[in-house]
Design an enzyme around this catalytic site. Structure first.
Site, PDB file in Angstrom:
ATOM      1  N   LYS A  28       0.833  -1.207   0.000  1.00  0.00           N
ATOM      2  CA  LYS A  28       0.000   0.000   0.000  1.00  0.00           C
ATOM      3  C   LYS A  28       0.869   1.259   0.000  1.00  0.00           C
ATOM      4  CE  LYS A  28      -3.889  -0.181   2.104  1.00  0.00           C
ATOM      5  NZ  LYS A  28      -4.063  -1.020   3.246  1.00  0.00           N
ATOM      6  N   ARG A  97      -3.702   2.646   8.238  1.00  0.00           N
ATOM      7  CA  ARG A  97      -3.938   1.346   7.588  1.00  0.00           C
ATOM      8  C   ARG A  97      -2.674   0.492   7.574  1.00  0.00           C
ATOM      9  NH1 ARG A  97      -8.492   2.254   3.652  1.00  0.00           N
ATOM     10  NH2 ARG A  97      -8.746   4.488   3.592  1.00  0.00           N
ATOM     11  N   GLY A 106      -7.731  -7.831   4.082  1.00  0.00           N
ATOM     12  CA  GLY A 106      -8.648  -7.938   5.213  1.00  0.00           C
ATOM     13  C   GLY A 106      -8.084  -8.660   6.429  1.00  0.00           C
ATOM     14  N   MET A 108      -5.488  -7.699   8.403  1.00  0.00           N
ATOM     15  CA  MET A 108      -5.023  -6.825   9.495  1.00  0.00           C
ATOM     16  C   MET A 108      -6.007  -5.673   9.656  1.00  0.00           C
ATOM     17  SD  MET A 108      -0.947  -6.955   8.994  1.00  0.00           S
ATOM     18  CE  MET A 108      -0.938  -6.817   7.238  1.00  0.00           C
ATOM     19  N   ARG A 360      -3.252  -1.922  -6.316  1.00  0.00           N
ATOM     20  CA  ARG A 360      -2.397  -3.106  -6.179  1.00  0.00           C
ATOM     21  C   ARG A 360      -2.746  -4.062  -7.314  1.00  0.00           C
ATOM     22  NH1 ARG A 360      -5.456  -5.163  -0.715  1.00  0.00           N
ATOM     23  NH2 ARG A 360      -7.483  -5.413  -1.659  1.00  0.00           N
ATOM     24  N   HIS A 478       0.364 -43.796  -1.857  1.00  0.00           N
ATOM     25  CA  HIS A 478      -0.200 -44.437  -3.046  1.00  0.00           C
ATOM     26  C   HIS A 478      -1.356 -43.617  -3.616  1.00  0.00           C
ATOM     27  CE1 HIS A 478      -2.989 -47.417  -4.931  1.00  0.00           C
ATOM     28  NE2 HIS A 478      -1.876 -47.775  -5.519  1.00  0.00           N
ATOM     29  N   SER A 789      18.409 -39.680 -12.628  1.00  0.00           N
ATOM     30  CA  SER A 789      17.129 -39.016 -12.407  1.00  0.00           C
ATOM     31  C   SER A 789      16.900 -39.009 -10.900  1.00  0.00           C
ATOM     32  CB  SER A 789      16.018 -39.778 -13.113  1.00  0.00           C
ATOM     33  OG  SER A 789      14.787 -39.184 -12.791  1.00  0.00           O
ATOM     34  N   CYS A 856      12.407 -36.887 -11.195  1.00  0.00           N
ATOM     35  CA  CYS A 856      11.111 -37.513 -11.455  1.00  0.00           C
ATOM     36  C   CYS A 856      10.287 -37.697 -10.191  1.00  0.00           C
ATOM     37  CB  CYS A 856      11.294 -38.834 -12.185  1.00  0.00           C
ATOM     38  SG  CYS A 856      12.206 -40.037 -11.218  1.00  0.00           S
ATOM     39  N   TYR A 876      16.010 -31.728 -17.422  1.00  0.00           N
ATOM     40  CA  TYR A 876      14.540 -31.753 -17.477  1.00  0.00           C
ATOM     41  C   TYR A 876      13.942 -31.998 -16.098  1.00  0.00           C
ATOM     42  CZ  TYR A 876      14.933 -36.810 -17.098  1.00  0.00           C
ATOM     43  OH  TYR A 876      15.217 -38.064 -16.643  1.00  0.00           O
TER      44      TYR A 876
HETATM   45  C1  PEP Z   1      11.000 -41.161  -5.970  1.00  0.00           C
HETATM   46  O1  PEP Z   1      11.371 -41.848  -5.031  1.00  0.00           O
HETATM   47  O2  PEP Z   1      11.136 -39.924  -6.015  1.00  0.00           O
HETATM   48  C2  PEP Z   1      10.318 -41.785  -7.119  1.00  0.00           C
HETATM   49  C3  PEP Z   1       9.975 -41.078  -8.177  1.00  0.00           C
HETATM   50  O3  PEP Z   1      10.022 -43.088  -7.001  1.00  0.00           O
HETATM   51  P1  PEP Z   1       8.752 -43.674  -6.209  1.00  0.00           P
HETATM   52  O4  PEP Z   1       7.891 -42.530  -5.815  1.00  0.00           O
HETATM   53  O5  PEP Z   1       8.087 -44.584  -7.147  1.00  0.00           O
HETATM   54  O6  PEP Z   1       9.415 -44.366  -5.069  1.00  0.00           O
END
Ligand code: PEP
Ligand code: MG
Length: 895
Positions: A28, A97, A106, A108, A360, A478, A789, A856, A876
């Site tokens: 502000k 303010r 809103g 504070m 803002r 999972h 990876s 990954c 990547y």
């Molecule tokens: C990991 O452990 O980051 C991975 C990609 O393998 P998973 O989640 O299958 O163990």
């Protein structure tokens, strides 16, 4: 020694701040200074820096010299306006303010009309010739000040505001009055008197009658509101550090409640829901700003476009104040060009003069963000880099999935909360078993599947459910992994949820969810609600803007983006979304299909029975080859990283009597013996157990079968002229010897297939880095590997020593006690896990400059973590298909 600067003035004659000082002046203060520089009409004022706030909160007093600076700044405004703070003839009043460096709307406190006392009140009447206005301002001050300064800042809980409000309502009813603006002078005087008496009785303090005391206490109260409940909760959600503090902006009051030629309003410079390029907002004649936001009166639409069902017959600002409306339009253009963004503004009209009180960057929904970004880009107001900066990951997520109507969600009753594991929102009937999920779905009833945790056996129910909720498990459990892979709404680790499978119900404290009850889930926020909240469809596929945006962004990526995909269908989806390769194909997920799971169960449960094991493996080979063939084909010529089998055993063992009986039938082995084998396979720490390359080392034929299937598929594709690029990844490696053991098997298979098919094909062999030891010996492993990876799920698990599946209860306590600030399974722990990655990357590149490096783990789709991987110059990132657009957006952002 020169005194530290505590206060920054802004007036047409003297502007000391600018937007670069946002950390000190808050949004502000910094923006008011900027607007003053741009010659936009802003009431003069000054901003007290966040340093003063932090000093005050720590020492419970102002720093030395502060009060002197405050008096000097007040003097500056007095000179600019020819009025005097505390004068009984020509008084100056202030608004006080808050303003943090990141907007906390809103959260504070604000105090208006500071400086009105029994004496200055007469001066205000003299100055304005309007007794009603002066007393209306006074009763507003009394109501606000008693609540914010006298009650909340002193940690009292007398609900003084509600109490005074109820007296006001009663008096309005008695006088047959609907709007506050109809209160007579007589009634206002009476109310001010009663209010002061009630304050004395309830709070045991006199309402202060000294302007300087009011001002200093109001400043303190705003500082204290930085640590108010609302503000702290908001900071937790938005990840705003507690040590930033708030600035306080003090501005000379301008009054929108000085009669019919005065007004107040708020507006967005473009429509925040549709992105349409026109002012969109609300206003109220003869009112102060708080009336618009407080919902006391229904605000009027600012123009035709802002009308809704409720306000379609109200007059617009455009009609009532055409000249000032035009001026607002020109200010809109100045501000957008200056800030390169859509703005959210507040203004007041005092007796026909327009004053800007705030600007803002405006909040907007996903669709609007994309349209506004593209329009500003086409209007040449912003460039490509700014375009990518203007769109936030949440905008993309919002645009891709069904979402709740924000207003309706605000009103909905929340049942419980957990971790935001899968995107979007969903509504459905509660069910507690996958079978019931299927039965409901067959009757065309949408379902939400609620489980303690999920296993591969639940997959059919998970698949048909609109959302999945679990009472246990973390961000890499999972349920979370599968839901995210499918782009399905999911909330995990709802610790308050107690499930009774037998009776098909769950309880949250005293509330019971029975099978068939409607519930609503917000997967992005991790919230579960009672009843049904209306959903808005994403329609992203038909959205031209969405496609146009990615066409512009895709050429600006600073890091490659691949997908975690286990099937050809996922691979196609990922490719359509812009992925250039697969970074992780989890081969064990290919067996989650109920028809195949028994083969893998046979292989695991009877792994000491060579005949059954070999038989199961041979049954799996053609199925695997077919899978790999279609995935490699779907992604060619981009690479596909296929990970060798890595099943945590507990996820694959049969659990119900029915499944064990089926397995007995299939193998002709007694139930008792199967149970015995399952018992023998029990591991105390399955996540640290016989998984990853350990499995392939104990049972080399598993590696052999998988390598044969992958490379056989590649050879077949090569024969057809399709340039498949498999990358075989060895999981859970901690040493060079482990890796080389598996590499040798794979190379032997490759040579065999090359000879038998007489075909040349591409392939690479690399490893997952997901154990601290692998990071520390990365220099050695890299000499033998084509690629690394980072499996940051397991790397986080093994670095912290937190179990991925059971961490949620520990995490809550840790976050609550500021021991860690966010879930490290969601956003990379840069200080620990990140440090290991840094070491590994450096050593690996030194040993093998050609090595390809990717990630990954789930962090590959997390915007904050992506910045880290960009900084480490990863080749990547890889994430689930439905996170690809977000990953591409983040890949184009400047770090
Ligand atoms: C990991 O452990 O980051 C991975 C990609 O393998 P998973 O989640 O299958 O163990
Ligand atoms: Mg892993």
């Amino acid at each position: 020694m020169k005194q530290k600067k505590y206060i920054y003035n802004f007036s047409p004659q003297n502007v000391e701040g600018n937007k670069k000082l946002i950390n000190l002046l808050g949004g502000k203060g910094a923006n008011l200074a900027e607007m003053s520089q741009l010659n936009i009409p802003v009431p003069p004022g000054f901003t007290i820096s966040t340093d003063v706030c932090n000093y005050f909160l720590k020492n419970k007093r102002f720093p030395s010299g502060f009060k002197k600076s405050l008096l000097e700044s007040i003097k500056n405004i007095e000179l600019a306006l020819g009025r005097e703070f505390g004068s009984i003839k020509n008084p100056l009043l202030f608004s006080v303010r808050s303003g943090a460096r990141k907007s906390m709307p809103g959260m504070m406190e604000t105090v208006l009309n500071v400086g009105l006392t029994s004496k200055t009140l007469d001066g205000l009447i003299l100055q304005t010739n309007d007794e009603r206005f002066a007393y209306d301002s006074y009763r507003r001050l009394i109501m606000m000040y008693s609540d914010v300064v006298m009650e909340k800042a002193n940690n009292l809980t007398q609900d003084i505001r509600e109490h005074l409000e109820s007296i006001l309502v009663l008096n309005k009813q008695e006088g047959n009055i609907i709007h506050d603006s109809e209160l007579s002078v007589f009634l206002l005087k009476k109310l001010c008197k009663i209010f002061k008496q009630e304050i004395k009785t309830k709070l045991n303090q006199n309402f202060p009658d000294d302007p300087h005391e009011q001002l200093l206490s109001a400043i303190k109260a705003v500082f204290i509101s930085w640590n108010g409940f609302r503000a702290k909760e908001y900071r937790k959600i938005e990840n705003i550090p507690n040590n930033w503090g708030t600035a306080v902006t003090i501005q000379s009051m301008v009054f929108g409640n000085m009669g019919q030629n005065s007004a107040t309003g708020v507006a967005f410079t473009r429509n925040p829901s549709t992105g349409f390029n026109n002012l969109y907002g609300e206003w109220l004649p003869n009112a102060q700003g708080e009336d618009v936001v407080a919902g006391i009166r229904t605000p009027y639409p600012i123009n035709e476009e802002s009308k809704n069902q409720l306000t379609k017959n109200n007059s617009t600002l455009e009609l009532k104040f055409p000249k000032l409306y035009k001026r607002l339009i020109s200010i809109k253009s100045i501000l957008e060009k200056h800030y390169h963004n859509m703005q959210d503004i507040e203004f007041t009209i005092q007796e026909g003069t327009l004053w800007m009180l705030q600007t803002r960057d405006g909040k907007r929904n996903g669709h609007a963000a994309i349209k506004i970004g593209l329009d500003l880009y086409k209007e040449k107001v912003i460039n490509k880099i700014e375009l990518s900066d203007r769109i936030r990951p949440e905008h993309i997520e919002e645009a891709m999935h069904p979402y709740f109507n924000a207003e309706k969600e605000k009103d909905a009753q929340i049942l419980t909360a957990g971790l935001p594991a899968g995107p979007g929102c969903a509504v459905g009937r509660a069910v507690f078993t996958p079978e019931r999920a299927q039965e409901f779905t067959e009757k065309k009833e949408p379902v939400i599947l609620i489980r303690e945790e999920t296993s591969p056996e639940d997959i059919h129910g998970m698949h048909v459910a609109n959302a999945i909720i679990t009472s246990r498990g973390g961000m890499t459990s999972h349920a979370a992994l599968i839901a995210r892979g499918w782009g399905k709404c999911c909330v995990v680790g709802c610790g308050e949820l107690i499930i009774n499978y037998k009776e098909h119900r769950a309880t949250i404290h005293n509330f019971i969810i029975r099978e068939g009850d409607w519930i609503s889930v917000n997967g992005g926020a991790g919230k579960i609600y009672k009843h049904r909240i209306p959903l808005q469809d994403s329609q992203v596929k038909q959205n031209k803007n969405f496609n146009q945006l990615f066409n512009i962004l895709k050429n600006n990526q600073k890091i490659g983006v691949r997908a975690n995909a286990d099937t050809a269908t996922d691979a196609k989806t990922a490719r359509a979304m812009g992925a250039k390769g697969i970074g992780l194909c989890r081969t064990e997920h290919m067996f989650f299909n109920p028809k195949r799971i028994n083969e893998i169960r046979k292989m695991i449960i009877f792994r000491d029975n060579q005949k059954i094991r070999k038989n199961a493996i041979m049954n799996l080979l053609p199925v695997q080859e077919k899978d790999f063939y279609s995935i490699l084909k779907a992604m060619a010529p981009y690479p596909v990283t296929i990970r060798l089998l890595d099943p945590p055993l507990h996820e694959f063992l049969p659990q119900s009597k029915k499944q064990i009986a089926l397995l007995s039938q299939l193998t002709e082995i007694s139930i008792e013996q199967i149970l015995n084998n399952i018992r023998k396979l029990h591991e105390n720490n399955p996540m640290l157990g016989h998984r990853g390359c350990r499995l392939g080392i104990s049972y080399p034929e598993i590696t052999e079968m998988q390598a044969t299937a992958i490379l056989g598929a590649a050879a077949n594709l090569a024969k057809k002229g399709i340039d498949a690029k498999p990358e075989i990844m060895v999981p859970l490696v901690g040493s060079l010897n482990e890796f080389n053991h598996q590499k040798l098997i794979i190379e032997k298979c490759a040579n065999k297939i090359k000879q038998s098919t007489n075909t040349q094909f591409n392939y690479k062999i690399g490893t997952m880095i997901e154990l601290p030891r692998a990071c520390l010996t990365a220099g050695e492993i890299a000499q033998s590997a084509d690629f690394f990876s980072f499996g940051t799920n397991d790397l986080t698990q093994t670095t912290f020593g937190f179990s991925r599946d059971d961490v949620s209860s520990v995490l809550n306590d840790y976050i609550e006690n500021d021991i860690i600030y966010q879930d490290p399974f969601q956003s990379l722990d840069v200080g620990g896990v990140g440090r290991l990655i840094e070491i590994a990357v450096q050593e690996a590149r030194k040993a093998n400059p050609e090595i390809k490096i990717g990630i990954c783990g789930e962090h590959g789709g997390d915007p904050q973590s992506i910045d880290f991987f960009k900084n480490q110059k990863f080749n990547y990132i890889s994430c689930s298909p439905f996170r690809i657009p977000i990953a591409i957006l983040c890949a184009t952002k400047e770090c």
